[in-house]
Design a protein around this motif. Sequence first.
Motif, PDB file in Angstrom:
ATOM      1  N   SER A   5       0.822  -1.276   0.264  1.00 41.22           N
ATOM      2  CA  SER A   5      -0.090  -0.166   0.065  1.00 41.22           C
ATOM      3  C   SER A   5       0.753   1.380  -0.063  1.00 41.22           C
ATOM      4  O   SER A   5       0.179   2.367   0.393  1.00 41.22           O
ATOM      5  N   VAL A   6       2.033   1.269  -0.361  1.00 43.86           N
ATOM      6  CA  VAL A   6       2.945   2.344  -0.520  1.00 43.86           C
ATOM      7  C   VAL A   6       3.213   2.573  -1.972  1.00 43.86           C
ATOM      8  O   VAL A   6       3.764   1.862  -2.542  1.00 43.86           O
ATOM      9  N   ARG A   7       3.017   3.972  -2.168  1.00 41.66           N
ATOM     10  CA  ARG A   7       3.320   4.668  -3.317  1.00 41.66           C
ATOM     11  C   ARG A   7       4.838   5.381  -3.170  1.00 41.66           C
ATOM     12  O   ARG A   7       4.681   6.499  -2.510  1.00 41.66           O
ATOM     13  N   ALA A   8       5.624   5.033  -4.030  1.00 38.63           N
ATOM     14  CA  ALA A   8       7.044   5.691  -3.800  1.00 38.63           C
ATOM     15  C   ALA A   8       7.333   6.282  -5.069  1.00 38.63           C
ATOM     16  O   ALA A   8       7.241   5.846  -6.271  1.00 38.63           O
ATOM     17  N   LEU A   9       8.206   7.437  -4.851  1.00 40.96           N
ATOM     18  CA  LEU A   9       8.632   8.191  -5.820  1.00 40.96           C
ATOM     19  C   LEU A   9      10.256   8.517  -5.570  1.00 40.96           C
ATOM     20  O   LEU A   9      10.369   9.023  -4.385  1.00 40.96           O
ATOM     21  N   ILE A  10      11.004   8.239  -6.591  1.00 39.55           N
ATOM     22  CA  ILE A  10      12.294   9.035  -6.211  1.00 39.55           C
ATOM     23  C   ILE A  10      12.604   9.996  -7.366  1.00 39.55           C
ATOM     24  O   ILE A  10      12.231   9.795  -8.611  1.00 39.55           O
ATOM     25  N   ILE A  11      13.071  11.136  -6.841  1.00 39.06           N
ATOM     26  CA  ILE A  11      13.455  12.487  -7.772  1.00 39.06           C
ATOM     27  C   ILE A  11      14.847  12.581  -7.712  1.00 39.06           C
ATOM     28  O   ILE A  11      15.625  12.760  -6.842  1.00 39.06           O
ATOM     29  N   ASP A  12      15.447  12.412  -9.062  1.00 37.74           N
ATOM     30  CA  ASP A  12      16.838  12.772  -9.182  1.00 37.74           C
ATOM     31  C   ASP A  12      17.166  14.317  -9.598  1.00 37.74           C
ATOM     32  O   ASP A  12      17.032  15.054 -10.323  1.00 37.74           O
ATOM     33  N   SER A  13      17.442  14.925  -8.321  1.00 37.04           N
ATOM     34  CA  SER A  13      17.600  16.438  -8.263  1.00 37.04           C
ATOM     35  C   SER A  13      19.101  16.941  -8.454  1.00 37.04           C
ATOM     36  O   SER A  13      19.169  18.014  -7.950  1.00 37.04           O
ATOM     37  N   ASP A  14      20.050  15.874  -8.636  1.00 33.33           N
ATOM     38  CA  ASP A  14      21.503  16.142  -8.992  1.00 33.33           C
ATOM     39  C   ASP A  14      21.484  16.667 -10.249  1.00 33.33           C
ATOM     40  O   ASP A  14      22.244  15.813 -11.159  1.00 33.33           O
ATOM     41  N   LEU A  15      20.990  17.787 -10.535  1.00 31.87           N
ATOM     42  CA  LEU A  15      21.136  18.092 -12.023  1.00 31.87           C
ATOM     43  C   LEU A  15      22.324  18.356 -12.840  1.00 31.87           C
ATOM     44  O   LEU A  15      22.227  18.421 -13.953  1.00 31.87           O
ATOM     45  N   ARG A  16      23.155  18.655 -11.976  1.00 30.05           N
ATOM     46  CA  ARG A  16      24.559  18.880 -12.637  1.00 30.05           C
ATOM     47  C   ARG A  16      25.115  17.622 -13.267  1.00 30.05           C
ATOM     48  O   ARG A  16      25.655  17.276 -14.209  1.00 30.05           O
ATOM     49  N   ARG A  17      24.848  16.392 -12.394  1.00 32.92           N
ATOM     50  CA  ARG A  17      25.233  15.163 -13.035  1.00 32.92           C
ATOM     51  C   ARG A  17      24.167  13.931 -12.606  1.00 32.92           C
ATOM     52  O   ARG A  17      24.195  13.217 -11.739  1.00 32.92           O
ATOM     53  N   PRO A  18      23.017  14.088 -13.371  1.00 26.48           N
ATOM     54  CA  PRO A  18      21.723  13.268 -12.945  1.00 26.48           C
ATOM     55  C   PRO A  18      22.313  11.720 -13.234  1.00 26.48           C
ATOM     56  O   PRO A  18      23.034  11.642 -14.349  1.00 26.48           O
ATOM     57  N   SER A  19      22.118  10.865 -12.399  1.00 29.71           N
ATOM     58  CA  SER A  19      22.846   9.453 -12.808  1.00 29.71           C
ATOM     59  C   SER A  19      21.736   8.223 -12.387  1.00 29.71           C
ATOM     60  O   SER A  19      22.049   7.322 -12.658  1.00 29.71           O
ATOM     61  N   ILE A  20      20.514   8.563 -11.861  1.00 30.43           N
ATOM     62  CA  ILE A  20      19.694   7.606 -11.700  1.00 30.43           C
ATOM     63  C   ILE A  20      19.277   6.651 -12.785  1.00 30.43           C
ATOM     64  O   ILE A  20      19.323   5.250 -12.805  1.00 30.43           O
ATOM     65  N   THR A  21      18.956   7.291 -13.904  1.00 28.03           N
ATOM     66  CA  THR A  21      18.508   6.577 -15.173  1.00 28.03           C
ATOM     67  C   THR A  21      19.916   5.627 -15.496  1.00 28.03           C
ATOM     68  O   THR A  21      19.697   4.626 -16.060  1.00 28.03           O
ATOM     69  N   GLU A  22      21.191   6.054 -15.439  1.00 28.67           N
ATOM     70  CA  GLU A  22      22.089   5.304 -15.722  1.00 28.67           C
ATOM     71  C   GLU A  22      22.406   4.327 -14.899  1.00 28.67           C
ATOM     72  O   GLU A  22      22.743   3.042 -15.335  1.00 28.67           O
ATOM     73  N   TYR A  23      22.107   4.190 -13.564  1.00 27.34           N
ATOM     74  CA  TYR A  23      22.117   3.211 -12.622  1.00 27.34           C
ATOM     75  C   TYR A  23      21.130   2.048 -12.980  1.00 27.34           C
ATOM     76  O   TYR A  23      21.327   0.898 -12.924  1.00 27.34           O
ATOM     77  N   LEU A  24      19.963   2.539 -13.661  1.00 34.45           N
ATOM     78  CA  LEU A  24      18.917   1.711 -13.900  1.00 34.45           C
ATOM     79  C   LEU A  24      19.062   1.118 -15.275  1.00 34.45           C
ATOM     80  O   LEU A  24      18.423   0.153 -15.748  1.00 34.45           O
ATOM     81  N   GLY A  25      20.223   1.450 -16.277  1.00 32.77           N
ATOM     82  CA  GLY A  25      20.472   1.071 -17.403  1.00 32.77           C
ATOM     83  C   GLY A  25      19.219   1.571 -18.471  1.00 32.77           C
ATOM     84  O   GLY A  25      19.028   0.817 -19.647  1.00 32.77           O
ATOM     85  N   ILE A  26      18.548   2.617 -18.055  1.00 33.78           N
ATOM     86  CA  ILE A  26      17.660   3.299 -19.150  1.00 33.78           C
ATOM     87  C   ILE A  26      18.289   4.272 -19.909  1.00 33.78           C
ATOM     88  O   ILE A  26      19.177   5.377 -19.573  1.00 33.78           O
ATOM     89  N   ASP A  27      18.026   4.157 -21.078  1.00 34.57           N
ATOM     90  CA  ASP A  27      18.676   4.919 -22.325  1.00 34.57           C
ATOM     91  C   ASP A  27      18.465   6.308 -22.255  1.00 34.57           C
ATOM     92  O   ASP A  27      18.973   7.375 -22.203  1.00 34.57           O
ATOM     93  N   SER A  28      16.949   6.495 -22.435  1.00 35.46           N
ATOM     94  CA  SER A  28      16.388   7.951 -22.680  1.00 35.46           C
ATOM     95  C   SER A  28      15.046   7.740 -21.996  1.00 35.46           C
ATOM     96  O   SER A  28      14.278   7.109 -21.795  1.00 35.46           O
ATOM     97  N   VAL A  29      14.636   9.300 -21.661  1.00 32.46           N
ATOM     98  CA  VAL A  29      13.445   9.451 -21.002  1.00 32.46           C
ATOM     99  C   VAL A  29      12.943  10.946 -21.604  1.00 32.46           C
ATOM    100  O   VAL A  29      13.707  11.387 -22.030  1.00 32.46           O
ATOM    101  N   ASN A  30      11.856  11.183 -21.678  1.00 31.95           N
ATOM    102  CA  ASN A  30      11.374  12.011 -22.036  1.00 31.95           C
ATOM    103  C   ASN A  30      11.124  13.437 -21.017  1.00 31.95           C
ATOM    104  O   ASN A  30      10.139  13.521 -20.341  1.00 31.95           O
ATOM    105  N   GLY A  31      12.276  14.131 -20.827  1.00 33.73           N
ATOM    106  CA  GLY A  31      12.471  15.029 -20.006  1.00 33.73           C
ATOM    107  C   GLY A  31      12.530  14.715 -18.476  1.00 33.73           C
ATOM    108  O   GLY A  31      12.759  13.374 -18.151  1.00 33.73           O
ATOM    109  N   GLY A  32      12.609  15.399 -17.663  1.00 32.95           N
ATOM    110  CA  GLY A  32      12.787  14.942 -16.233  1.00 32.95           C
ATOM    111  C   GLY A  32      12.387  16.424 -15.470  1.00 32.95           C
ATOM    112  O   GLY A  32      11.840  17.441 -15.878  1.00 32.95           O
ATOM    113  N   LEU A  33      13.276  16.632 -14.172  1.00 35.04           N
ATOM    114  CA  LEU A  33      13.134  17.366 -13.308  1.00 35.04           C
ATOM    115  C   LEU A  33      13.354  18.692 -13.779  1.00 35.04           C
ATOM    116  O   LEU A  33      12.927  19.901 -13.776  1.00 35.04           O
TER     117      LEU A  33
END
Length: 229
Positions: A67-95
């Motif tokens: 019953s928990v809805r969780a969100l992670i926000i990558d706010s390290d905008l100089r070096r965003p890295s969360i997608t890299e850790y997950l192996g995600i190539d591209s996303v449509n925009g972000g923070l």
Amino acid sequence: ERVNPRVVSLTQPRSPYCEEYRNLRTQILHKSKKRKLQAIVVASVGPSEGKSVTALNLSWLFAQTDSVRALIIDSDLRRPSITEYLGIDSVNGGLSEVLAGGASLMDSIVRLNPSGLYLLPGGTARDDVAELISGPRFAEILTEARRYFDYIIIDAPPLGIFTDASLLINLADGAMLVIKANHTKFKDVDRVLDTLPRERMLGTILNEADIPLMDESYYKYSLYDRNDP
């Protein structure tokens, strides 16, 4: 196969290392019964100390909680890295795009399976992060996110280098400081803590400590025993 092996909540869910993250999640859940801990910042003194890995493992396990809805926000905008850790190539925009007004929050959030974790990627890297974070837009984003999610984990920039994390902590309900064993200097930790609101600090997380954990064979044995007729 593309997920970074340090994301043990996904790559090694039965390992003793993942169990340590479960323990951290449990402690936060217990603390949240006594005080509001909906938005939590995970920060470090310097770069490469494990804050992003900690934030990602913790949020992934939150998403698996009933019953928990969780969100992670990558706010390290100089070096965003969360997608890299997950192996995600591209996303449509972000923070970055949401802060600049080029995208909406909900359209920029990605749902990750199998955990059901929601991710707001960093988006386009930029240098004017402090100016964007200190403005009213990030507070509005966080307020909107609070309406949809039970826990919001914010991966922040290093405290010892940038002011962004301090600004984020003042907007959140709590914060944790990741310290890398045999790397982070005590004087730097002390200096950083002096600048932070102590009432929001939940504690510190010692990363990469040379401490033997319970042998993984314990978990394998328990699994075998449970299925044995």
